[in-house]
Design a protein around this motif. Structure first.
Motif, PDB file in Angstrom:
ATOM      1  N   HIS A 123      -3.939  45.201  24.259  1.00 32.44           N
ATOM      2  CA  HIS A 123      -4.154  46.655  24.126  1.00 32.44           C
ATOM      3  C   HIS A 123      -5.632  47.012  24.241  1.00 32.44           C
ATOM      4  O   HIS A 123      -6.480  46.451  23.542  1.00 32.44           O
ATOM      5  CB  HIS A 123      -3.607  47.156  22.784  1.00 32.44           C
ATOM      6  CG  HIS A 123      -2.144  46.888  22.604  1.00 32.44           C
ATOM      7  ND1 HIS A 123      -1.169  47.543  23.317  1.00 32.44           N
ATOM      8  CD2 HIS A 123      -1.504  45.982  21.813  1.00 32.44           C
ATOM      9  CE1 HIS A 123       0.015  47.087  22.969  1.00 32.44           C
ATOM     10  NE2 HIS A 123      -0.151  46.137  22.055  1.00 32.44           N
ATOM     11  N   ARG A 124      -5.917  47.931  25.125  1.00 33.63           N
ATOM     12  CA  ARG A 124      -7.234  48.554  25.230  1.00 33.63           C
ATOM     13  C   ARG A 124      -7.020  50.060  25.111  1.00 33.63           C
ATOM     14  O   ARG A 124      -6.341  50.663  25.939  1.00 33.63           O
ATOM     15  CB  ARG A 124      -7.905  48.213  26.568  1.00 33.63           C
ATOM     16  CG  ARG A 124      -8.331  46.764  26.707  1.00 33.63           C
ATOM     17  CD  ARG A 124      -9.009  46.499  28.056  1.00 33.63           C
ATOM     18  NE  ARG A 124      -9.563  45.140  28.133  1.00 33.63           N
ATOM     19  CZ  ARG A 124      -8.908  44.067  28.541  1.00 33.63           C
ATOM     20  NH1 ARG A 124      -7.627  44.202  28.950  1.00 33.63           N
ATOM     21  NH2 ARG A 124      -9.486  42.875  28.563  1.00 33.63           N
ATOM     22  N   GLU A 125      -7.589  50.651  24.088  1.00 36.91           N
ATOM     23  CA  GLU A 125      -7.341  52.066  23.804  1.00 36.91           C
ATOM     24  C   GLU A 125      -8.339  52.966  24.546  1.00 36.91           C
ATOM     25  O   GLU A 125      -9.419  52.513  24.944  1.00 36.91           O
ATOM     26  CB  GLU A 125      -7.449  52.334  22.296  1.00 36.91           C
ATOM     27  CG  GLU A 125      -6.629  51.387  21.426  1.00 36.91           C
ATOM     28  CD  GLU A 125      -5.141  51.482  21.672  1.00 36.91           C
ATOM     29  OE1 GLU A 125      -4.703  52.429  22.356  1.00 36.91           O
ATOM     30  OE2 GLU A 125      -4.398  50.590  21.201  1.00 36.91           O
ATOM     31  N   LEU A 126      -7.978  54.228  24.704  1.00 37.39           N
ATOM     32  CA  LEU A 126      -8.831  55.219  25.366  1.00 37.39           C
ATOM     33  C   LEU A 126      -8.959  56.435  24.470  1.00 37.39           C
ATOM     34  O   LEU A 126      -7.967  57.126  24.184  1.00 37.39           O
ATOM     35  CB  LEU A 126      -8.242  55.631  26.716  1.00 37.39           C
ATOM     36  CG  LEU A 126      -9.019  56.692  27.494  1.00 37.39           C
ATOM     37  CD1 LEU A 126     -10.393  56.166  27.891  1.00 37.39           C
ATOM     38  CD2 LEU A 126      -8.246  57.155  28.717  1.00 37.39           C
ATOM     39  N   ALA A 127     -10.171  56.685  24.007  1.00 39.56           N
ATOM     40  CA  ALA A 127     -10.413  57.871  23.182  1.00 39.56           C
ATOM     41  C   ALA A 127     -10.281  59.127  24.037  1.00 39.56           C
ATOM     42  O   ALA A 127     -10.570  59.117  25.235  1.00 39.56           O
ATOM     43  CB  ALA A 127     -11.809  57.803  22.556  1.00 39.56           C
ATOM     44  N   ASP A 128      -9.852  60.221  23.412  1.00 31.51           N
ATOM     45  CA  ASP A 128      -9.608  61.461  24.159  1.00 31.51           C
ATOM     46  C   ASP A 128     -10.858  61.978  24.851  1.00 31.51           C
ATOM     47  O   ASP A 128     -10.779  62.567  25.928  1.00 31.51           O
ATOM     48  CB  ASP A 128      -9.072  62.547  23.197  1.00 31.51           C
ATOM     49  CG  ASP A 128      -7.672  62.224  22.694  1.00 31.51           C
ATOM     50  OD1 ASP A 128      -6.975  61.426  23.362  1.00 31.51           O
ATOM     51  OD2 ASP A 128      -7.291  62.761  21.640  1.00 31.51           O
ATOM     52  N   ASP A 129     -12.014  61.760  24.237  1.00 32.23           N
ATOM     53  CA  ASP A 129     -13.250  62.324  24.793  1.00 32.23           C
ATOM     54  C   ASP A 129     -14.073  61.300  25.561  1.00 32.23           C
ATOM     55  O   ASP A 129     -15.225  61.562  25.911  1.00 32.23           O
ATOM     56  CB  ASP A 129     -14.100  62.928  23.669  1.00 32.23           C
ATOM     57  CG  ASP A 129     -14.459  61.903  22.593  1.00 32.23           C
ATOM     58  OD1 ASP A 129     -13.877  60.797  22.617  1.00 32.23           O
ATOM     59  OD2 ASP A 129     -15.315  62.223  21.727  1.00 32.23           O
ATOM     60  N   ALA A 130     -13.504  60.136  25.844  1.00 30.48           N
ATOM     61  CA  ALA A 130     -14.270  59.079  26.508  1.00 30.48           C
ATOM     62  C   ALA A 130     -14.502  59.422  27.973  1.00 30.48           C
ATOM     63  O   ALA A 130     -13.593  59.887  28.672  1.00 30.48           O
ATOM     64  CB  ALA A 130     -13.540  57.747  26.398  1.00 30.48           C
ATOM     65  N   VAL A 131     -15.721  59.209  28.430  1.00 31.48           N
ATOM     66  CA  VAL A 131     -16.060  59.323  29.853  1.00 31.48           C
ATOM     67  C   VAL A 131     -16.334  57.909  30.353  1.00 31.48           C
ATOM     68  O   VAL A 131     -17.289  57.262  29.913  1.00 31.48           O
ATOM     69  CB  VAL A 131     -17.285  60.227  30.070  1.00 31.48           C
ATOM     70  CG1 VAL A 131     -17.641  60.272  31.548  1.00 31.48           C
ATOM     71  CG2 VAL A 131     -17.019  61.631  29.522  1.00 31.48           C
TER      72      VAL A 131
END
Length: 398
Positions: A89-97
């Motif tokens: 699992h590699r997560e993605l934050a909502d505000d990540a660019v």
């Protein structure tokens, strides 16, 4: 580029292969430039594969666990695709660019296909590449038991054949980039020998010289792989661990050492004496050096390994060790420490232009110890070129 793609194309055509699958650390590295982490940390169970298709050899596929699939970003060549199997699992934050590299990793490891196993991933890639139903060569050396049969079952109508020796044949002739890397690896080992020799004094121990060798090799960006340094008569059993027995004046110092730099091996040997050498040590060393030099001088394209073996052994015998015997006096070297050609009494391996031969003439005797010299050279159209610079004479240390 590391891989010799012209030879690979020729061999695949001769064997009738539509695709080749690499399964070992060395062959994956050779085709992609990726130093597989699971193949190093889990050598018995970690899976990392590279796939080349006959009509697209320059753009391999890279397959590994989803945890380790980020390594596709290290590839030294353009990839036709990268696939991660299993769960990670590699997560993605909502505000990540995301950076471009992060985006590529996200596309492969999160948005990409999700095969459960290496077998599933490989079957999918072969279908995508359009070679299902053809002939697929597998590097069987790194495949688990039953893997070839299971792949055939997963792809009905596909002929799956062992092909590890085909790629070993390809690797017998080095590209210029490979020769550069072998030379650099040898230079790192030479620097390690110089550092160890600088620490040689009465009272120094084998363990201390091993430490100095390995520290210097690491300073040169390489990884020590074996460091065999023995004093005096103990060199007859040179594979034993180093000891704290002190070095004495008159002792011989035997080196057989190797490291890996940028995926390529070195394997060198030298002999030194602390103070004036014993007459037998000097005489026997001169003989093994004469045999090595004759082998280097007389190796040529078209010569078989067994013929170079006879030439080299005869050189040692004529120079002063009439009873000299060996099971081999050298081997090819590259992404593996032993590659074709093998310089053995029965080797039919044929030397070609571009072959790198690691030639050696060790001699071991109980009650005496050992003398040993070993160097790589490349066979070129204008002659043979030594890839080391360290003096090959018996080193006498004051």
């Amino acid at each position: 580029m590391l891989a010799h793609l012209d030879r690979l194309a020729r061999r695949m055509d001769e064997a009738g292969l539509d695709a080749f699958v690499a399964t070992t650390f060395e062959n994956v590295y050779y085709l992609t430039g990726v130093a597989s982490q699971p193949a190093q940390t889990h050598p018995h169970g970690g899976r990392c594969l590279a796939v080349v298709v006959r009509d697209r050899l320059a753009t391999p596929y890279f397959l590994t666990s989803r945890c380790d699939v980020d390594q596709f970003l290290d590839a030294a060549v353009p990839l036709a695709g990268a696939v991660g199997f299993g769960t990670f699992h590699r997560e993605l934050a909502d505000d990540a660019v995301l950076t471009p590299g992060e985006q590529r990793l996200y596309d492969v490891s999160v948005l990409g296909p999700t095969p459960a196993t290496a077998l599933d991933a490989l079957a999918n890639v072969l279908r995508e590449a359009g070679v299902a139903g053809g002939t697929v060569g597998i590097d069987e050396k790194g495949a688990p038991f039953g893997f070839l049969d299971a792949l055939g079952d997963a792809l009905p109508g596909t002929r799956v054949v062992p092909a590890a020796e085909d790629l070993r044949w390809v690797r017998k002739v080095k590209t210029p980039a490979e020769v550069e890397r072998i030379t650099a690896s040898a230079a790192a080992a030479e620097a390690g020998i110089r550092a160890a020799v600088a620490a040689a004094r009465p009272g120094a121990t084998e363990r201390e010289l091993v430490r100095e060798f390995e520290l210097e090799v690491v300073r040169h960006g390489a990884r020590p792989k074996f460091t065999l340094i023995k004093f005096g008569r103990s060199a007859v059993g040179g594979q034993q661990r180093p000891t704290d027995v002190p070095l004495r004046r008159g002792d011989g110092i035997w080196f057989d050492v190797g490291c890996v730099l940028n995926g390529y091996w070195s394997d060198l040997a030298r002999t030194f004496a602390l103070g004036e050498p014993d007459a037998k040590l000097a005489r026997y060393y001169d003989a093994v050096l004469a045999g090595e030099e004759r082998g280097i001088a007389e190796a040529r394209p078209g010569l078989r390994g067994k013929e170079l073996f006879d030439i080299t052994v005869d050189g040692v015998r004529r120079a002063g060790i009439a009873h000299y015997r060996r099971h081999h006096v050298g081997h090819g070297i590259g992404v593996e420490i032993y590659e074709p050609v093998l310089i053995t009494p029965n080797s039919e391996d044929v030397i070609e232009i571009g072959t790198v031969v690691n030639i050696e003439t060790p001699y071991y005797e109980f009650g005496f110890g050992a003398v040993h010299v070993e160097d790589p050279f490349v066979v070129e159209p204008e002659g043979n070129r030594l890839l080391t610079t360290l003096d090959r004479g018996l080193g006498v240390l004051g």
